[in-house]
Design an enzyme around this catalytic site. Structure first.
Site, short mmCIF file in Angstrom:
data_model
loop_
_atom_site.label_atom_id
_atom_site.label_comp_id
_atom_site.label_asym_id
_atom_site.label_seq_id
_atom_site.Cartn_x
_atom_site.Cartn_y
_atom_site.Cartn_z
N SER A 138 -79.91 72.03 -27.30
CA SER A 138 -79.60 70.66 -26.83
C SER A 138 -78.76 69.92 -27.86
CB SER A 138 -80.92 69.92 -26.61
OG SER A 138 -80.68 68.53 -26.42
N TYR B 99 -74.38 66.49 -24.36
CA TYR B 99 -74.44 65.21 -23.65
C TYR B 99 -73.17 64.49 -24.05
CZ TYR B 99 -79.31 65.54 -22.06
OH TYR B 99 -80.47 65.89 -21.43
N THR C 30 -73.90 68.73 -19.65
CA THR C 30 -74.90 68.25 -18.69
C THR C 30 -74.39 66.98 -18.02
OG1 THR C 30 -76.67 69.23 -19.97
CG2 THR C 30 -77.30 67.48 -18.45
N LYS D 190 -73.71 71.60 -16.05
CA LYS D 190 -75.13 71.63 -15.69
C LYS D 190 -75.49 70.43 -14.82
CE LYS D 190 -79.70 72.09 -17.93
NZ LYS D 190 -80.48 70.86 -17.94
N HIS E 96 -82.61 69.25 -13.46
CA HIS E 96 -83.19 68.78 -14.71
C HIS E 96 -84.72 68.80 -14.63
CE1 HIS E 96 -81.35 66.64 -18.32
NE2 HIS E 96 -82.64 66.56 -18.61
N ASP F 146 -81.96 76.76 -13.19
CA ASP F 146 -83.30 76.40 -13.68
C ASP F 146 -83.91 75.33 -12.80
OD1 ASP F 146 -82.90 73.69 -14.58
OD2 ASP F 146 -82.35 74.34 -16.59
C1 LIG Z 1 -88.79 67.73 -22.53
C2 LIG Z 1 -87.50 68.14 -21.89
C3 LIG Z 1 -86.31 67.81 -22.52
C4 LIG Z 1 -85.10 68.19 -21.95
N1 LIG Z 1 -83.94 67.94 -22.62
C5 LIG Z 1 -82.77 68.36 -22.09
C6 LIG Z 1 -81.57 68.21 -22.82
O1 LIG Z 1 -81.55 67.76 -23.95
N2 LIG Z 1 -80.42 68.62 -22.22
C7 LIG Z 1 -80.40 69.15 -20.96
O2 LIG Z 1 -79.33 69.49 -20.45
N3 LIG Z 1 -81.53 69.33 -20.27
C8 LIG Z 1 -82.70 68.96 -20.81
N4 LIG Z 1 -83.87 69.20 -20.13
C9 LIG Z 1 -83.83 69.89 -18.83
C10 LIG Z 1 -83.96 71.41 -19.02
O3 LIG Z 1 -82.80 71.93 -19.58
C11 LIG Z 1 -84.21 72.10 -17.67
O4 LIG Z 1 -83.20 71.71 -16.77
C12 LIG Z 1 -85.58 71.78 -17.11
O5 LIG Z 1 -86.55 71.84 -18.11
C13 LIG Z 1 -85.95 72.73 -16.00
O6 LIG Z 1 -87.13 72.34 -15.39
P1 LIG Z 1 -88.56 73.00 -15.67
O7 LIG Z 1 -88.82 72.85 -17.13
O8 LIG Z 1 -89.51 72.18 -14.86
O9 LIG Z 1 -88.47 74.43 -15.22
C14 LIG Z 1 -85.09 68.86 -20.69
C15 LIG Z 1 -86.30 69.21 -20.09
C16 LIG Z 1 -87.49 68.86 -20.68
C17 LIG Z 1 -88.77 69.28 -20.02
#
Ligand SMILES: Cc1cc2nc3c(=O)[nH]c(=O)nc-3n(C[C@H](O)[C@H](O)[C@H](O)COP(=O)(O)O)c2cc1C
Length: 392
Positions: free
Chosen positions: A133, A157, A183, A265, A289, A319
């Site tokens: 990230s 980001y 993203t 994304k 997300h 995802d």
């Molecule tokens: C705590 C947390 C922080 C996240 N931070 C980011 C991030 O910094 N950048 C990003 O593109 N997605 C972020 N995501 C989304 C994840 O990349 C991913 O799309 C998501 O966790 C998928 O859903 P799931 O964990 O329920 O399977 C984050 C997800 C969580 C749970």
């Protein structure tokens, strides 16, 4: 010819053999137990940030349950004694179809507060690439230094100031990242009642901002360096985090940021997928997300097939809601080129550090591999929509 890759299902034999010597695996084998134990271990504000979703969390939950609509059709006597789960992504030979999704507070999920480094080490051990990230405790250069032979991706980001975006991407290139993920679904922060209730947003406390605070371009915006006034620096970060005006006219600029494989994304509509590919983007990352951003109600897996079709053969990473091996198999059958794991590895990290992540990945791979063995789909190429039955 013997396959080079292992049968990931052999992990269960390892566990049973250890059991014979009286050694039981301490880490959980189900997501439910993983989640419950991690929630009991992590501080409440981190639990809220990791587990919480947008609105009443309908979309977040539906992301998981939507997989139940599909069933894998068992086929017998096809000769699935050995399986091959390897993939080729942007010319990179990867041993598994998994990726570690970008998680902004992953740094804080580790007991030593350096979860980005632990994740990078788990990537090195498992061969599962980390998508780091923008929001990390340790700067991207230090994260990349832990990747070993496993390629890594940098997730951007897109900040308001393009010069900061350009600086991040050129730093990622110099550090050896092999692809960039931009993203798009977080140009604004989603409405997250759990965090609102606690008044909790970790980055505003100055957490996970190492990439910004170490960036020469970002630092020119600060009256005082973050080492002297972290609160003021975090407020500058909040105002610079994201450019909400980003739109399709900026696609050429995004493309111009790097010659590395570039993925977008958050793409869930076929027209958006087509537009991205037509604009020179290399791959699509279909995701909502994890239901953290918009609580619109449509599970990401339901949107995957049309996105894959529109991508016209370009790689599609998926995802959102992947909790077990069966979900990986179903996402691959519905056309994903690779499947990214989110919350499960954050919880593995919370419980067992780097080893906890590796255990979660090995368990997911073992379950997927054994499903493919038992149901008669020895390779990922064998997994297509015909392998699935949609239940009413
Ligand atoms: C705590 C947390 C922080 C996240 N931070 C980011 C991030 O910094 N950048 C990003 O593109 N997605 C972020 N995501 C989304 C994840 O990349 C991913 O799309 C998501 O966790 C998928 O859903 P799931 O964990 O329920 O399977 C984050 C997800 C969580 C749970």
């Amino acid at each position: 010819m013997e396959h080079e890759t292992p049968n990931y299902g052999d992990y269960q034999l390892e566990v049973y053999l250890r059991g014979l010597t009286g050694v039981r695996e301490d880490l959980p084998f189900t997501f439910a137990e993983l989640e419950a134990r991690a929630h009991a271990t992590l501080p409440p504000d981190i639990v809220s940030y990791v587990a919480g979703g947008a609105g009443n969390e309908y979309t977040q939950n539906a992301n998981v349950t939507a997989f139940d609509r599909w069933g894998v059709i068992p086929r017998m006597l096809v000769g699935a004694a050995r399986r091959d789960l390897s993939i080729n992504l942007f010319g990179m030979a990867l041993p598994t179809p998994l990726l570690l999704a970008p998680i902004g507070v992953i740094g804080l999920c580790a007991q030593d507060g350096h979860g980005d480094l632990a994740t990078a080490r788990a990537a090195a051990t498992s061969g599962v690439p980390m998508i780091a990230s923008t929001l990390t405790v340790d700067p991207l250069e230090e994260v990349a230094a832990q990747f070993g032979e496993t390629p890594g991706f940098f997730q951007l980001y897109n900040p308001k100031d393009r010069a900061v975006a350009e600086s991040f991407v050129s730093r990622a290139e110099a550090a050896g990242f092999k692809g960039i993920v931009v993203t798009l679904d977080t140009l604004q922060l989603g409405w997250r009642p759990r965090d609102l209730k606690l008044g909790n947003f970790p980055q505003l406390k100055g957490h996970c901002l190492a990439n910004y605070f170490s960036d020469p371009v970002f630092r020119t915006k600060l009256a005082k360096p973050p080492e002297e006034d972290v609160r003021a620096a975090a407020l500058v970060w909040a105002s610079e985090l994201s450019d909400p005006t980003l739109n399709w006219n900026d696609l050429a600029w995004l493309r111009s940021l790097t010659k590395l494989p570039l993925l977008l994304k958050g793409i869930c509509h076929p027209e958006d997928a087509k537009r991205a590919i037509d604009g020179g983007i290399d791959g699509i990352y279909c995701s909502n997300h994890g239901g953290r951003q918009a609580n619109g109600g449509i599970p990401a897996i339901d949107l995957l097939p049309t996105v894959v079709e529109a991508a016209g053969g370009a790689p599609v990473v998926f995802d959102s809601g992947v909790r077990g091996g069966e979900h990986i198999v179903k996402a691959l059958a519905l056309g994903a080129s690779a499947v990214a794991i989110g919350r499960p590895y954050a919880y593995g990290l919370a419980l067992g550090g780097e080893d906890g992540i590796v255990h979660v990945l090995r368990s997911l791979l073992a379950e997927a591999d054994l499903l493919m063995a038992i149901d008669g789909y020895p390779t990922i190429a064998d997994l297509n929509p015909d392998a699935l039955h949609a239940r009413a």
